[in-house]
Write an enzyme that holds these catalytic residues in place. Structure first.
Site, PDB file in Angstrom:
ATOM      1  CG  ASP A  21      35.914  23.073 -19.625  1.00 40.21           C
ATOM      2  OD1 ASP A  21      35.728  23.525 -20.770  1.00 40.21           O
ATOM      3  OD2 ASP A  21      35.539  23.655 -18.607  1.00 40.21           O
ATOM      4  CB  ILE A  22      38.721  17.043 -18.660  1.00 41.64           C
ATOM      5  CG1 ILE A  22      38.734  17.758 -17.311  1.00 41.64           C
ATOM      6  CG2 ILE A  22      39.793  15.956 -18.713  1.00 41.64           C
ATOM      7  CD1 ILE A  22      40.059  18.354 -16.925  1.00 41.64           C
TER       8      ILE A  22
END
Length: 405
Positions: A178-179
């Site tokens: 996600d990051i």
């Protein structure tokens, strides 16, 4: 001036990848309008504990998870399932520079909020879709979650202790898929903004968590593509550099990261065995990789004689890269972390202030500012709709009565 203070972002994303992207844009000065569902909001507001508490009532407030990815934005609540809500969002998109969304494949088309619809009313719009698997391919309709992507994208196959030590595949302790997708999305949007300056036209950006995870296998991907052999879990060891791992000391572990033969000679001299630097098994990095099983136990037997502080001090004097394996509390107590100002306090309407972590973006002429914390749910609905769409008090009241906002 801030780098993006002339850019308006309509943020239709939630959870982490999209909000991480739009927080980066807000840090750079963009006006980010976070759109949330009335009465519920971003799922991460409830992803706790820990939670903030309402200082007046003591009731549960927003979760720490939400605070991590929503600094610097303004929150509005709009029910996009209603025709009036859809019109509000289309009108906002008509004035925006960027839209970021992370709905399932085609999820916004039925509301007239997809790129094809919005680009007709705003040809300069940059529209970034973030999904698990992208807009094409057999998995495109699937929902994508970070944990699944770390597994499917190969990261877990190279993370964790070796099989012979009883290890199993492990996900990273942070939602890295996600990051990293949030970061790559930020880069894509900045590139599209620059392109628009030359062409005058916006464009569509298709971001997929799986694409990002595969791309960021980096050297591990090329290890396989060049050799034909799939890399395996190495624990804290490095597949191609030795010694480059954690070593036991009397009170914990110290990371030693030897990057060249000179550093290796300094290491073994400190450990009382300068002859190891001329041992044919260990004279070069390639030899040390081949003879890893012989070398590592020898080093471990010597590092155990030191405390963490003693070994780090001794190796730093000799110029050997090393450091502790810190817990998160020790990270924020570290004098260098404190000197860099990585722990911040930002304003918050309900709490007065809340803790935050500094952006790593350090721009000399247009620095990141921390004058707005994460917004309360719908905190800026009236302000934004008056400012952007010219709605008056009566119109806002009418929309609120109908449950649109």
């Amino acid at each position: 001036m801030r780098a993006l203070d002339d850019i308006v972002v309509l943020d239709l994303s939630r959870v982490l990848a999209g909000p991480w992207c739009t927080q980066n844009l807000a840090d750079l000065g963009a006006s980010v309008i976070k759109v949330e569902k009335p009465g519920a909001g971003d799922d991460t507001r409830g992803w706790g504990p820990p939670f903030l508490k309402d200082p007046e009532t003591g009731a549960q407030a927003d979760a720490a998870y939400y605070l991590a990815a929503n600094r610097g934005k303004r929150s509005i609540t709009v029910d996009m399932a209603t025709p009036d809500g859809q019109k509000i969002l289309r009108d906002l998109a008509a004035k925006a520079d960027v839209v970021v969304e992370n709905y399932k494949l085609g999820g916004l088309k039925k509301y007239g909020l997809d790129y094809a619809s919005l680009s007709k009313i705003n040809p300069r719009l940059i529209y970034c879709s973030i999904t698990g698997f992208g807009q094409t391919g057999p998995y495109a309709p699937r929902a994508g979650y970070d944990f699944l992507i770390q597994g499917m994208g190969g990261l877990m196959s190279v993370t964790g202790e070796k099989d012979e030590f009883g290890g199993t595949p492990q996900k990273a302790g942070v939602a890295l898929a996600d990051i990293m997708t949030g970061l790559y999305s930020t880069i894509a949007i900045l590139g599209a903004l620059h392109q628009r300056d030359r062409s005058g036209a916006g464009q569509y950006i298709d971001m997929a968590l799986l694409d990002v995870q595969v791309a960021t296998l980096a050297n591990q991907a090329l290890y396989y593509l060049v050799s034909g052999n799939a890399p395996v879990r190495m624990g804290n060891g490095h597949a191609a550099v030795v010694p480059y791992q954690g070593f036991p000391v009397a009170d914990g572990f110290v990371i030693i990261a030897v990057g060249n033969d000179g550093q290796f000679a300094k290491l073994v001299t400190e450990l009382g065995h300068p002859d190891w630097a001329t041992d044919p098994r260990f004279t070069s990095n390639g030899a040390r990789v081949t003879n890893r099983a012989a070398l590592i136990p020898l080093l471990e037997a010597e590092t155990k004689r030191y405390t963490m502080a003693e070994l780090i001090a001794a190796l730093e004097k000799r110029g050997v890269p090393c450091g502790p394996i810190n817990t998160v509390d020790r990270v924020f107590a570290d004098p260098h972390v404190q000197a860099r100002g990585l722990q911040k306090t930002v304003p918050h309407t309900q709490q007065g202030t809340v803790p935050s972590v500094a952006s790593p973006l350090r721009l000399s002429a247009s620095p990141v500012s921390y004058d707005h914390g994460p917004p309360l749910l719908g905190e800026h609905t009236d302000e934004v709709l008056r400012e952007q769409l010219g709605l008056d008090a009566a119109q806002l009241a009418g929309l609120r009565d109908k449950g649109v906002i």
